[in-house]
Scaffold this motif. Sequence first.
Motif, short mmCIF file in Angstrom:
data_model
loop_
_atom_site.label_atom_id
_atom_site.label_comp_id
_atom_site.label_asym_id
_atom_site.label_seq_id
_atom_site.Cartn_x
_atom_site.Cartn_y
_atom_site.Cartn_z
N SER A 300 14.46 12.97 12.04
CA SER A 300 13.22 12.90 12.80
C SER A 300 12.00 12.90 11.89
N ARG A 301 11.97 13.81 10.93
CA ARG A 301 10.83 13.90 10.03
C ARG A 301 10.71 12.66 9.14
N PHE A 302 11.88 12.19 8.64
CA PHE A 302 11.83 11.00 7.81
C PHE A 302 11.44 9.78 8.62
N GLY A 303 11.89 9.72 9.89
CA GLY A 303 11.51 8.62 10.76
C GLY A 303 10.01 8.58 10.99
N ASN A 304 9.41 9.74 11.22
CA ASN A 304 7.96 9.80 11.39
C ASN A 304 7.22 9.36 10.12
N TYR A 305 7.75 9.81 8.98
CA TYR A 305 7.14 9.44 7.70
C TYR A 305 7.23 7.92 7.50
N LEU A 306 8.40 7.36 7.80
CA LEU A 306 8.60 5.92 7.63
C LEU A 306 7.68 5.13 8.56
N SER A 307 7.55 5.59 9.79
CA SER A 307 6.68 4.92 10.75
C SER A 307 5.23 4.89 10.27
N SER A 308 4.79 5.97 9.64
CA SER A 308 3.41 6.04 9.17
C SER A 308 3.15 5.09 7.99
N LYS A 309 4.24 4.62 7.37
CA LYS A 309 4.11 3.75 6.20
C LYS A 309 4.37 2.28 6.51
N LEU A 310 4.58 1.95 7.78
CA LEU A 310 4.97 0.58 8.12
C LEU A 310 3.94 -0.46 7.70
N ASP A 311 2.65 -0.18 7.91
CA ASP A 311 1.63 -1.15 7.51
C ASP A 311 1.67 -1.40 6.01
N THR A 312 1.79 -0.34 5.24
CA THR A 312 1.84 -0.48 3.78
C THR A 312 3.11 -1.23 3.35
N LEU A 313 4.25 -0.89 3.96
CA LEU A 313 5.51 -1.54 3.60
C LEU A 313 5.49 -3.02 3.94
N TYR A 314 4.89 -3.35 5.10
CA TYR A 314 4.85 -4.76 5.48
C TYR A 314 3.94 -5.56 4.54
N ALA A 315 2.85 -4.95 4.11
CA ALA A 315 1.96 -5.61 3.15
C ALA A 315 2.69 -5.85 1.84
N GLN A 316 3.49 -4.87 1.41
CA GLN A 316 4.27 -5.04 0.19
C GLN A 316 5.32 -6.13 0.36
N PHE A 317 5.92 -6.18 1.54
CA PHE A 317 6.91 -7.23 1.84
C PHE A 317 6.28 -8.62 1.73
N LEU A 318 5.11 -8.80 2.34
CA LEU A 318 4.44 -10.10 2.28
C LEU A 318 4.07 -10.47 0.86
N ASP A 319 3.66 -9.47 0.09
CA ASP A 319 3.30 -9.72 -1.31
C ASP A 319 4.52 -10.19 -2.11
N GLU A 320 5.68 -9.54 -1.88
CA GLU A 320 6.90 -9.93 -2.57
C GLU A 320 7.35 -11.33 -2.15
N GLU A 321 7.24 -11.62 -0.86
CA GLU A 321 7.61 -12.95 -0.37
C GLU A 321 6.77 -14.03 -1.02
N GLN A 322 5.47 -13.75 -1.15
CA GLN A 322 4.57 -14.73 -1.76
C GLN A 322 4.90 -14.95 -3.24
N LYS A 323 5.24 -13.87 -3.93
CA LYS A 323 5.57 -13.96 -5.36
C LYS A 323 6.81 -14.82 -5.58
N HIS A 324 7.77 -14.71 -4.69
CA HIS A 324 9.02 -15.44 -4.84
C HIS A 324 8.99 -16.81 -4.16
N GLY A 325 7.85 -17.13 -3.54
CA GLY A 325 7.72 -18.44 -2.95
C GLY A 325 8.54 -18.67 -1.71
N ASP A 326 8.92 -17.57 -1.04
CA ASP A 326 9.73 -17.69 0.18
C ASP A 326 8.86 -17.92 1.41
#
Length: 326
Positions: A300-326
């Motif tokens: 439960s606590r880790f799930g809440n922590y993960l949820s609070s980081k979703l915006d940051t994680l998604y931004a990192q995901f998009l950045d990685e996708e752009q770097k790899h040209g996907d």
Amino acid sequence: MARKNFLAGLVDVDVPSEQAPTSYPMRGASKTMIRSIDEMAKQADRFLEGEAIVELEPEQIDGSFISDRLDDDPAEFDALVEAIKVQGQNTPILVRPHVGDRDRYQVVYGHRRLRVAKALGRKVRAVVKQMDDRTHVITQGQENSARANLTFIERALFARRLDERGYDREVISAALATNAASLSKMMSVTERIPAALISTIGAAPAVGRERWIELSLLAGRASSIEKIDVLTRAATFLELRSDDRFTAVLNALNKTARPVKKTELSSSVAKWQTVDKTVAAEIKNSGKSFSLTMKAKNASRFGNYLSSKLDTLYAQFLDEEQKHGD
């Protein structure tokens, strides 16, 4: 002088290829095997620098607690026997002391060289290192990745066995020197194709990742079970080489000969848990939907922590996708 990190240099080592002087006529598989031995010897010199090499009786040594091979090419093994018979064992194997028995050891890597020593009735040259199970599997996997002689399905099965023993994805990725995306594909193939069918087909050295993925999409269908059973029970099937067995199964399941779309796959399920087992997760991915379910003490606590980081994680995901040209 400080001792080097014993994991350093196992991966991405630039080892020049040179022909070792030998009186043995180097032709065909023997020529390839001798060169492979020389290259491994040079890599081992870097890896084992400063370590004492001892000679052990093969009967003192047990195999690794986790297998990374489906089968062994008899011609290659015979060539290795002949090469070591002529040249000697240039490259020591790596073993660790056996838990609970001071007079026995366990192979970390070098299983074939150990078999050769047994076949020749010789002692085996080895380096003995203390290490825990986690370090053992990483070292074993990375050494095989450095030699690059395991097939895709052998690497995938090694990953599956590590997962079943409770190792997390970080450890498995490190052991196979691969990224999360490639590891996910390996795991999905072994989830869809029954273990018995993989064993029956064998290592299939000429078959790469994409064709195994295609077979996994077909084998995952309920209608394929009977076809596979009929085909693999035929006496003529087992007489085929491993690559040909793979092709026979693929052709039997894909009568149209058209590439199989990944959207035809039913949901794949993967599991993950922390080392301390306070969070356990079940991951389902159908290609169109993705779900992550967590349970255990800190879920439960880790799930809440993960949820609070979703915006940051998604931004990192998009950045990685752009770097790899996907």
